[in-house]
Design a protein around this motif. Structure first.
Motif, short mmCIF file in Angstrom:
data_model
loop_
_atom_site.label_atom_id
_atom_site.label_comp_id
_atom_site.label_asym_id
_atom_site.label_seq_id
_atom_site.Cartn_x
_atom_site.Cartn_y
_atom_site.Cartn_z
N ASP A 190 0.90 -1.10 0.05
CA ASP A 190 0.04 0.04 0.18
C ASP A 190 0.75 1.16 0.00
O ASP A 190 0.55 2.25 -0.74
CB ASP A 190 -0.98 -0.04 1.31
CG ASP A 190 -2.28 -0.95 1.03
OD1 ASP A 190 -2.37 -1.30 -0.01
OD2 ASP A 190 -2.71 -1.40 2.22
N PHE A 191 1.97 1.29 0.75
CA PHE A 191 2.94 2.29 0.82
C PHE A 191 3.12 2.89 -0.48
O PHE A 191 3.34 3.81 -1.10
CB PHE A 191 4.08 1.82 1.60
CG PHE A 191 5.28 2.94 1.86
CD1 PHE A 191 4.85 3.98 3.14
CD2 PHE A 191 6.15 3.35 1.04
CE1 PHE A 191 5.72 4.84 3.41
CE2 PHE A 191 7.21 4.24 1.51
CZ PHE A 191 6.95 4.93 2.39
N GLU A 192 3.63 1.74 -1.52
CA GLU A 192 4.20 2.16 -2.73
C GLU A 192 3.06 2.68 -3.65
O GLU A 192 3.18 3.48 -4.49
CB GLU A 192 5.04 1.02 -3.13
CG GLU A 192 6.24 0.72 -2.47
CD GLU A 192 7.15 -0.45 -2.76
OE1 GLU A 192 6.61 -0.85 -3.90
OE2 GLU A 192 8.12 -0.71 -2.40
N GLU A 193 1.81 1.63 -3.48
CA GLU A 193 0.92 1.89 -4.62
C GLU A 193 0.18 3.31 -4.53
O GLU A 193 -0.22 3.90 -5.44
CB GLU A 193 -0.19 0.69 -4.17
CG GLU A 193 -1.41 0.76 -5.25
CD GLU A 193 -2.49 -0.10 -4.93
OE1 GLU A 193 -3.63 0.19 -4.83
OE2 GLU A 193 -2.17 -1.41 -4.44
N PHE A 194 -0.03 3.65 -2.92
CA PHE A 194 -0.76 4.97 -2.85
C PHE A 194 0.06 6.06 -3.39
O PHE A 194 -0.29 6.99 -3.81
CB PHE A 194 -0.88 5.04 -1.28
CG PHE A 194 -1.90 4.18 -0.73
CD1 PHE A 194 -2.67 3.11 -1.57
CD2 PHE A 194 -2.19 4.17 0.54
CE1 PHE A 194 -3.39 2.28 -0.95
CE2 PHE A 194 -3.00 3.12 1.22
CZ PHE A 194 -3.67 2.26 0.63
#
Length: 480
Positions: free
Chosen positions: A44-48
């Motif tokens: 999520d950290f990267e996708e967001f």
């Protein structure tokens, strides 16, 4: 914000927590003054962050392309829909803060795009005035009816866009230093150091407050040492600033794509932006490019359609000055660029942002952005070599001297491709943001207008571009 390594099938955001934005009804306003205290997976950290980066890049493109404001919604809505969740919106903002706080150039770019995003959101939200009151600067005071009556004439004539004051007209007064944008453009009335701002212009107050806060936080964040929790993300945070947000944009699958091969690369000099012209001319004169030049130009040619086999053949033919064994010294690096060695990652061509903000050239280097790293005289010499007359160079130089490097590149495109904006089948999207977009638009322009050279018959020395390339005297860029 804690980062946990967790395999997820869907977003791991909590479903039952209170929104990070405080608003009851209508579009909520988040000035990102509170760091989210959530656990977020590494995925999520990267996708967001990437989802938000796409929005910011699109905002920059719309500005550079001078797209009318009424058309912004159709371009932004599909991307903004992925940030509708308040937690995701907040997390993505703070992740990009971590990535863009590292240098002055990165901070300036991020600040400009975030302010533009806030302005756009406030401009399209419902009940904006009501929601804005909760985030106004503390020094903002409501003007009383008595004071309104005493200053009615001054407020009417001193406020741009206000023709008449009615009983429903509401004014706020703030120290003029909090409304410098409005003061600079003479849009508000000032008395005793206080700016009188109508409710319709409260957006300017909020964006000024947001800009000042975010600018200060980015500077402070740049000096904070890395925490153990963020060490796993350092590679991503370092590289995300150079990511081009649109995938497969330069696949060259259209009928307008250039048919690049080792024999006709020189003939496409006229289709290249100045950063690539500089590298190609250096390659022709010095028969060699240093590491960063090879990366920048090699990935550009890859994005322009040059196959791996043709790239190996072309560079082996050109690298004759300092090469004893090309296969041993350079072939691995070229195969690595094409994702055939090492991590086997398919590296994308460099964006304008990466070229401008990456390491500056030294000595005999030729990589980088000429508009940023070269002197005005050196840029003028390069432009002359690709047929841009002194009179045509004036708007280009004006943009370079004002620090608007991407706009200078767009002015070069306009000078080299008259009436391109009205030429059918010429896609000008992203021309100021990516060298390969510049190249593709130029190739399309020359094909549509009948200016395409015959790759199999026409020698580069028969064209003005080829003559300049054959002449070969390239002035080496010096660090200003």
């Amino acid at each position: 914000m804690n980062i946990v390594k967790k395999e997820r099938k869907s977003s791991s955001l909590p479903k039952n927590k209170q929104s990070l934005s405080s608003s009851s009804g209508g579009q909520s306003i988040n000035l990102y003054q509170e760091i989210p205290t959530l656990e977020v997976s590494l995925d999520d950290f990267e996708e967001f962050a990437l989802d938000r980066l796409k929005v910011l890049k699109r905002l920059e493109q719309l500005k550079l392309r001078h797209v009318p404001a009424e058309k912004h919604k159709q371009y932004l809505d599909p991307l903004l829909s992925k940030l509708n969740n308040p937690q995701k919106d907040s997390i993505s903002h703070f992740v990009l803060r971590l990535a863009y706080c590292r240098t002055e150039d990165l901070r300036r770019w991020f600040l400009a795009q975030e302010v533009a995003l806030l302005k756009w959101r406030l401009g399209v939200s419902s009940g904006t005035a009501k929601n804005l009151k909760s985030v106004l600067p503390d020094a903002a005071k409501l003007v009383s009816e008595k004071e309104m009556g005493e200053l009615k004439r001054e407020l009417t004539y001193g406020t741009v866009g206000l023709n008449v004051i009615t009983d429903q007209t509401i004014f706020y007064k703030v120290p003029f230093t909090l409304a410098l944008d409005l003061v600079q453009h003479r849009q508000v009335f000032i008395k005793k150091g206080m700016a009188y701002i109508p409710e319709s212009k409260l957006v300017n107050l909020v964006t000024s407050k947001f800009r000042a806060h975010l600018s200060r936080q980015l500077v402070l964040l740049s000096s904070v040492p890395t925490t153990p929790a963020l060490k796993r993300t350092q590679g991503f945070l370092k590289n995300v600033t150079t990511v081009h947000a649109v995938k497969d944009e330069f696949a060259n699958k259209s009928e307008m794509a250039a048919n690049l091969d080792p024999q006709n690369v020189k003939e496409h000099l006229r289709n290249m932006p100045l950063c690539m012209v500089q590298l190609q001319l250096a390659l022709q004169t010095e028969r060699h490019l240093k590491h960063w030049g090879r990366l920048q130009y090699g990935l550009f040619l890859k994005g322009a359609g040059l196959s791996l086999e043709d790239a190996l053949m072309y560079f082996e033919r050109m690298f004759t000055a300092k090469t004893k064994d090309f296969s041993k010294e350079y072939a691995y690096n070229i195969r690595h660029m094409y994702g055939k060695e090492g991590k086997r990652q398919n590296y994308p061509p460099y964006t304008c942002t990466k070229i401008i903000m990456s390491n500056a050239p030294n000595g005999n280097d030729h990589h980088g952005c000429p508009y940023k790293h070269n002197t005005v005289q050196q840029v003028s010499t390069l432009l002359a070599k690709v047929g841009i007359a002194p009179q045509q160079q004036k708007p280009i130089m004006a943009q370079q001297q004002s620090g608007q490097f991407t706009l200078a590149c767009m002015e070069h495109f306009k000078a080299a491709h008259p009436n391109a904006a009205s030429t059918p089948k010429v896609n000008l999207d992203n021309v100021g943001n990516h060298p390969n977009s510049w190249f593709e638009a130029s190739v399309s322009f020359h094909k549509v207008t009948g200016g395409e050279s015959n790759d199999s018959k026409k020698s580069p020395s028969k064209t003005p571009m080829g003559e300049a390339a054959a002449a070969g005297a390239l002035e080496k860029p010096a660090k200003p």
